[in-house]
Design an enzyme around this catalytic site. Structure first.
Site, PDB file in Angstrom:
ATOM      1  N   HIS A 206      -1.781 -11.876  -2.492  1.00 11.07           N
ATOM      2  CA  HIS A 206      -3.034 -12.664  -1.817  1.00 11.07           C
ATOM      3  C   HIS A 206      -2.684 -14.090  -1.613  1.00 11.07           C
ATOM      4  O   HIS A 206      -3.769 -14.679  -1.428  1.00 11.07           O
ATOM      5  CB  HIS A 206      -4.194 -12.227  -2.772  1.00 11.07           C
ATOM      6  CG  HIS A 206      -4.965 -10.980  -2.714  1.00 11.07           C
ATOM      7  ND1 HIS A 206      -6.000 -10.529  -3.227  1.00 11.07           N
ATOM      8  CD2 HIS A 206      -4.466  -9.900  -1.721  1.00 11.07           C
ATOM      9  CE1 HIS A 206      -6.263  -9.102  -3.151  1.00 11.07           C
ATOM     10  NE2 HIS A 206      -5.419  -8.852  -1.995  1.00 11.07           N
TER      11      HIS A 206
ATOM     12  N   HIS B 171       1.088  -1.164  -0.026  1.00 10.69           N
ATOM     13  CA  HIS B 171      -0.062  -0.052   0.151  1.00 10.69           C
ATOM     14  C   HIS B 171       0.774   1.329   0.061  1.00 10.69           C
ATOM     15  O   HIS B 171       0.396   2.187  -0.735  1.00 10.69           O
ATOM     16  CB  HIS B 171      -0.933   0.010   1.219  1.00 10.69           C
ATOM     17  CG  HIS B 171      -2.313  -0.791   0.954  1.00 10.69           C
ATOM     18  ND1 HIS B 171      -3.233  -0.588   1.528  1.00 10.69           N
ATOM     19  CD2 HIS B 171      -2.195  -2.060   0.550  1.00 10.69           C
ATOM     20  CE1 HIS B 171      -4.178  -1.555   1.049  1.00 10.69           C
ATOM     21  NE2 HIS B 171      -3.494  -2.528   0.485  1.00 10.69           N
TER      22      HIS B 171
ATOM     23  N   TRP C 236      -6.829 -16.420   2.533  1.00  3.31           N
ATOM     24  CA  TRP C 236      -6.818 -16.539   1.205  1.00  3.31           C
ATOM     25  C   TRP C 236      -6.366 -18.111   0.719  1.00  3.31           C
ATOM     26  O   TRP C 236      -6.619 -18.684  -0.240  1.00  3.31           O
ATOM     27  CB  TRP C 236      -5.766 -15.582   0.237  1.00  3.31           C
ATOM     28  CG  TRP C 236      -6.429 -14.546   0.029  1.00  3.31           C
ATOM     29  CD1 TRP C 236      -7.268 -14.086  -1.193  1.00  3.31           C
ATOM     30  CD2 TRP C 236      -6.548 -13.191   0.536  1.00  3.31           C
ATOM     31  NE1 TRP C 236      -7.782 -12.804  -1.207  1.00  3.31           N
ATOM     32  CE2 TRP C 236      -7.280 -12.248  -0.330  1.00  3.31           C
ATOM     33  CE3 TRP C 236      -6.167 -12.571   1.828  1.00  3.31           C
ATOM     34  CZ2 TRP C 236      -7.533 -10.822   0.284  1.00  3.31           C
ATOM     35  CZ3 TRP C 236      -6.471 -11.199   2.208  1.00  3.31           C
ATOM     36  CH2 TRP C 236      -7.054 -10.467   1.501  1.00  3.31           C
TER      37      TRP C 236
END
Length: 435
Positions: free
Chosen positions: A149, A26, A165
């Site tokens: 992920h 991020h 996940w």
């Protein structure tokens, strides 16, 4: 990492590595290719305004711990968050660490700069965001989403999504060293969709819903959208309180009944989740071939993810403008942009015209002074030698001294002016015989 601290105290998922990886993602994911702004360089993920962006929920857990860890050490936070992501990948046994050689030198910029609304949305097709904004190729973006992920869990109290996940969320490979599970699981067809609502009481309510992609495909074919009940109202009535967050996600791996479950506790053993943005990797025909290739070839998947993650965390590192290295006192940051779309291609520090001319003038003056000094020195020395020779030629002959009276001849040499090594003067001595 060695303390095994839970990344979020409100649930039972243990492990801090995935949150560090998410934080580095991020931090770097705000890069904007056209303007050349954003990215990990600048350390803006530590700014309050950026942490308050909806996509960064709960990331302050990681940023606060990193700041506490560094203390007063003079290490840029912008570099630290990238190191943290790489260390997390190493701890989670990512097999291609050779592709993650990090270049340091990022700088933290002043408070007040934040990049918001640049992160991919969990429900949207990520194609445009990754290719146009960040400058990734299609194969890079598919590998980057699948690789990130392939680790960790979603937390209802942070994002509204709930579950993990893969069945082995703290390791690149599956249980027993199997191939990574993200794409192999994604390609299965037995996924069920749920509306997931998280409550203040740390309960999560699951309500079955139709496949939203099937509904879109049916509507596109002229069949109309499937009817969906008011699942948020159903969640509210079931819990007698307003939900904090409600999101849609796909789940598979085991069967479980709709209803309320403890947050952070899997509703059944082996269940895994996928977001809509994950499903777009196989629903978008441009991305599907790469998703299929990564599902079939774990080595290719690891290689492409390693290269893409390195590119992600190094985007914007070479710039000399905002949050970059900066330029010297007599230099400026010069940008080169694509003529077609105006996107930033690269930046470089170039000397200012005035300072460059000034430097050249000083250098020229030094050379002129040095050459003039050399000419003057040689001229004076030659004149003295010529005068001494004339006096010797016109003088009356003198009797030749005996060998015992012979003395070594001394010649007066004028005092030399002080010379600097920058004058580059070469002095040659000439003997009387050769003269």
């Amino acid at each position: 990492l060695d303390t095994a601290v839970d990344s979020h105290p409100a649930d039972s998922y243990v492990g801090f590595e995935p949150l560090l990886l998410r934080t580095s993602f991020h931090s770097a994911g705000t890069f904007h290719k056209k303007s050349g702004t954003g990215g990990a360089n600048g350390g803006t993920i530590f700014q309050k305004a950026e942490l308050e962006d909806g996509g960064n929920a709960c990331i302050e857990i990681a940023t606060e711990m990193l700041q506490e860890l560094l203390g007063s050490q003079h290490v840029p936070l912008a570099d630290c968050v990238v190191v943290a992501g790489i260390v997390a990948l190493e701890r989670m046994e990512f097999p291609r660490m050779d592709l993650l050689q990090m270049t340091g030198g990022r700088k933290d910029i002043a408070e007040g700069v934040a990049h918001r609304d640049r992160l991919p949305e969990a429900d949207d097709d990520p194609f445009k965001r990754f290719t146009e904004q960040m400058g990734f190729t299609v194969e890079e973006l598919v590998a980057l989403i699948g690789g990130s992920h392939n680790f960790g869990s979603a937390h209802g109290g942070c994002s509204g999504y709930e579950g993990q996940w893969t069945s082995n969320p703290l390791s690149w490979g599956g249980p027993g060293g199997d191939a990574p599970q993200f794409f192999t699981e994604l390609m299965r067809t037995d996924w069920r969709w749920y509306q997931v609502c998280t409550f203040q009481s740390s309960m999560v309510h699951y309500t079955s819903i139709p496949d939203p992609f099937a509904a879109v495909e049916e509507e596109a074919a002229g069949g109309g959208a499937a009817e969906v009940g008011d699942v948020e109202l159903a969640c509210k009535q079931a819990q007698s309180e307003e939900p904090l967050l409600c999101e849609e996600q796909a789940m598979r791996g085991c069967e479980f009944a709709d209803g309320a479950y403890q947050a952070g506790v899997l509703p059944c053993e082996g269940v895994v989740l996928r977001l809509k943005s994950d499903f777009w990797l196989k629903k978008n025909p441009l991305m599907l071939p790469h998703a299929e290739a990564y599902a079939a070839d774990a080595g290719l998947f690891a290689e492409q993810f390693g290269n893409a993650y390195h590119k992600l965390t190094h985007n914007g590192l070479a710039r000399c403008g905002m949050s970059g290295h900066g330029c010297g006192e007599h230099s400026t940051c010069e940008q080169t942009r694509d003529e077609a779309d105006g996107s930033l291609l690269f930046e470089q520090c170039v000397a200012l015209a005035d300072s460059s001319d000034h430097s050249r003038s000083l250098s020229t003056a030094a050379i002129v002074i040095g050459v003039a000094g050399a000419v003057l020195l040689l001229g004076v020395g030659g004149l003295i030698y010529y005068s001494a020779s004339r006096r010797q030629a016109t003088a009356a002959p003198q009797p030749k001294p005996s060998p015992s009276q012979a003395q070594p001849q001394r010649m007066a040499v004028p005092a030399l002016p002080h010379m600097h090594n920058t004058d580059l003067v070469h002095v040659t001595r000439v003997s009387a015989a050769s003269a």
